[in-house]
Motif scaffolding. Structure first.
Motif, PDB file in Angstrom:
ATOM      1  N   GLY A  10       0.705  -1.195  -0.121  1.00  0.00           N
ATOM      2  CA  GLY A  10      -0.265   0.031   0.102  1.00  0.00           C
ATOM      3  C   GLY A  10       0.841   1.215  -0.139  1.00  0.00           C
ATOM      4  O   GLY A  10       1.966   1.216   0.370  1.00  0.00           O
ATOM      5  N   ASN A  51      -4.331   0.423  -1.844  1.00  0.00           N
ATOM      6  CA  ASN A  51      -3.424  -0.970  -1.898  1.00  0.00           C
ATOM      7  C   ASN A  51      -3.912  -2.123  -2.529  1.00  0.00           C
ATOM      8  O   ASN A  51      -5.157  -2.132  -3.095  1.00  0.00           O
ATOM      9  CB  ASN A  51      -3.688  -1.372  -0.237  1.00  0.00           C
ATOM     10  CG  ASN A  51      -4.928  -1.539   0.193  1.00  0.00           C
ATOM     11  OD1 ASN A  51      -5.590  -2.658  -0.111  1.00  0.00           O
ATOM     12  ND2 ASN A  51      -5.562  -0.891   0.906  1.00  0.00           N
ATOM     13  N   THR A  78      -0.525   3.814   5.257  1.00  0.00           N
ATOM     14  CA  THR A  78      -0.773   2.392   4.858  1.00  0.00           C
ATOM     15  C   THR A  78      -0.638   1.428   5.949  1.00  0.00           C
ATOM     16  O   THR A  78      -1.340   0.443   6.240  1.00  0.00           O
ATOM     17  CB  THR A  78       0.350   1.782   3.840  1.00  0.00           C
ATOM     18  OG1 THR A  78       0.047   2.499   2.780  1.00  0.00           O
ATOM     19  CG2 THR A  78       0.019   0.126   3.588  1.00  0.00           C
TER      20      THR A  78
END
Length: 583
Positions: A10, A51, A78
């Motif tokens: 991500g 992601n 992320t």
């Protein structure tokens, strides 16, 4: 050793997340592993968290995993957004540049790797996606030469120097992370794959390939998420076969151009999502009235209006069946796997011409854009059926006579002539018409024409209108779904079986005309029916109640937050429902 593993990368959109996933997945596919991917991305070109999640297995899989083993993070966001998915003692590989920290309560191991620094040492931060992939690959202990081969295939067109620097980024990151861990992590060592050649693609690519195999040679379309990849695939592919793609000014033009091409004898399709299909409805009615075959793909996404253009939903079902004003015959197919996307596209073209109707291929975002492993396709299965299209010489016409394009026949299907064909001249109009196409407001003719058009569907034959896995004569639950939910339902069923529950499963593949006779016996035998669908108003359940009945047995499991179902969610719902039923 383990038989499956879940991995996610991500970062910010435009940061290389997609290419990181692509190389990693390609290398795993080369080794023969089965993969199933889910792509979470923002509805903007650049920026915003995105992601990609990949599930890796030694056996076929058709569902995303509930949890996560390895998270690769280009930024702290992320980690903050996705770390809750990590199993206890899972791993985070994060770019050291962002000074990563593990959120409170998450029991994971953090390995900061100088991903950006390694890339910049090699000349540009663009190499950081390969550094991130290399670090992940090293933890799995898989052969690096396979990964490097995937890198070479991806970047070879850019020259040897670019390939060399990408390979170097992989090597440096792999060495760095192995120094931190002391070697590949034993708990992440995958059992060897079968090594057999497999395909790894999104549903949109499979639809594009199916269209080419079906003889489609023209696609007019307007770009829209999540349908654009069909257009992009065919832009590259159709010219190799003498075909072409045109980007139209809007979806109305796309649909009418596809109808015109089919009228001229050229197999054509268009593809869009909910907002585009709304614009096409009048044209779809024209195809129904003029009995002109056309194939239209609707890749469902979150609505209404612009809604959630990059998120999962299955809320166009009733619109595709009832959306046009007036009543026309149409066919709505709903593939549920990559293979079905390919074969159903071919069947859609055949059905459109055999029954001279619009055929809508209804997918959803997860099936359209989620990459999945597919077995090799069998091109020997392909059959081209053009129905009553007249390619030979037509009988001569008398003076002032025209070809009876809409001739009343026993099965309601009339002969089709092509423009310019000798003795094939006829009127084509969107108003009600007589057998030769001339406008007619006669009440007698109107009823006969309506009966003719709608009657064609009574004899419809579709390959596998439902898919059935029914090992139990009297199941505790019959679970019904459509589209991409099939694999998730099956995984939940395996877990339910371990807890002593007996379940059967039906995937509905023909949504209209509804396969009443095929599905009815299974509803009769079931104590309780659970219909799983990604919408707020239980559209598939409504179709079942309307066409088959048994409303008292039917329970709806609905999800409309933009995310696909997880196996654990279906398992929990069915367990709780069964406990209520037992009480």
């Amino acid at each position: 050793m383990i038989s499956q593993l879940s991995w996610k990368v991500g970062g910010q959109q435009g940061e290389g997340v997609e290419s990181t996933d692509k190389i990693f997945s390609t290398a795993l596919t080369r080794l023969g592993y089965y993969l199933y991917g889910y792509r979470h991305f923002s509805s903007r070109i650049k920026g915003g968290h995105t992601n990609n999640k990949i599930r890796i297995s030694t056996k076929p899989i058709r569902s995303i995993s509930d949890d996560l083993d390895i998270l690769v993070a280009f930024d702290q966001e992320t980690i903050d957004v996705n770390a809750h998915e990590l199993r206890e003692n899972g791993v985070i590989i994060a770019d050291a540049k962002v000074n990563p920290v593990i959120p409170e309560g998450v029991k994971a191991r953090l390995f900061p790797v100088p991903i950006t620094a390694i890339a910049e040492e090699l000349g540009t931060s663009l190499f950081k996606n390969m550094a991130a992939s290399g670090a992940s690959w090293a933890l799995l202990g898989l052969p690096l030469e396979v990964f490097n081969k995937a890198v070479e295939e991806e970047f070879g067109r850019k020259g040897a120097a670019v390939v060399e620097k990408n390979v170097e980024a992989v090597r440096k990151a792999a060495e760095f992370v192995l120094e931190l861990t002391g070697g590949p992590l034993p708990e992440f060592q995958l059992e060897p794959a079968d090594g057999k050649q497999k395909l790894f693609m999104i549903g949109n690519d499979a639809i594009g390939l199916g269209a080419v195999a079906a003889g489609c040679r023209f696609m007019p379309a307007y770009p829209i998420t999540p349908a654009s990849e069909i257009m992009e695939y065919l832009i590259k592919t159709l010219p190799k076969f003498g075909g072409t793609v045109i980007q139209t000014e809007d979806e109305i033009a796309a649909c009418t151009m596809a109808i015109g091409a089919n009228y001229g004898g050229v197999r054509a399709l268009t593809a869009s999502a909910g907002p585009g299909l709304s614009l096409m409805m009048e044209a779809i009615g024209l195809a129904g009235m003029t009995e002109t075959p056309v194939v239209i793909v609707d890749t469902q996404r979150g609505g209404p209006s612009t809604g959630l253009p990059t998120k999962q939903e299955q809320s166009d079902v009733l619109a595709m069946i009832h959306g046009t004003h007036g009543e026309i015959p149409k066919i709505v197919l709903s593939p549920s796997t990559i293979e079905e996307c390919f074969y159903d596209t071919i069947e859609a073209f055949n059905l459109a011409e055999e029954y001279q109707v619009p055929v809508i291929l209804l997918t959803d975002l997860q099936l359209s854009l989620g990459k999945q492993t597919s077995e090799l396709l069998d091109y020997n299965k392909i059959q081209i059926k053009r129905g009553e299209l007249q390619t030979g010489e037509l009988p001569a016409l008398g003076e002032n006579q025209m070809f009876k394009r809409y001739e009343f026949t026993e099965n309601g299907i009339s002969k089709r002539s092509l423009p310019g064909q000798k003795y094939g001249i006829h009127h084509v109009t969107g108003v009600e018409h007589a057998e030769d196409g001339r406008p007619s407001e006669s009440p007698v003719n109107r009823k006969k024409m309506m009966d003719k058009r709608l009657g064609k569907m009574k004899q419809l034959k579709v390959t596998n209108p439902i898919l059935v896995d029914a090992p139990h004569e009297e199941p505790d639950l019959l679970i019904i779904g459509m589209g991409s939910t099939g694999g998730t339902i099956d995984e939940a069923r395996r877990r339910l079986a371990d807890k002593g529950m007996k379940t059967n499963h039906i995937t509905v593949r023909l949504l209209h005309p509804f396969p009443v006779e095929e599905i009815k016996p299974y509803l009769e035998k079931a104590k309780t029916v659970v219909v799983v669908e990604n919408n707020a108003t239980a559209q598939l359940a409504s179709l079942i109640k309307l066409n088959v009945g048994y409303a008292d047995k039917i329970k709806s499991m609905l999800k409309y937050d933009g995310n696909p179902f997880l196996p654990a969610e279906i398992t929990k719902y069915c367990q709780e429902l069964n406990l209520v039923w037992q009480r």
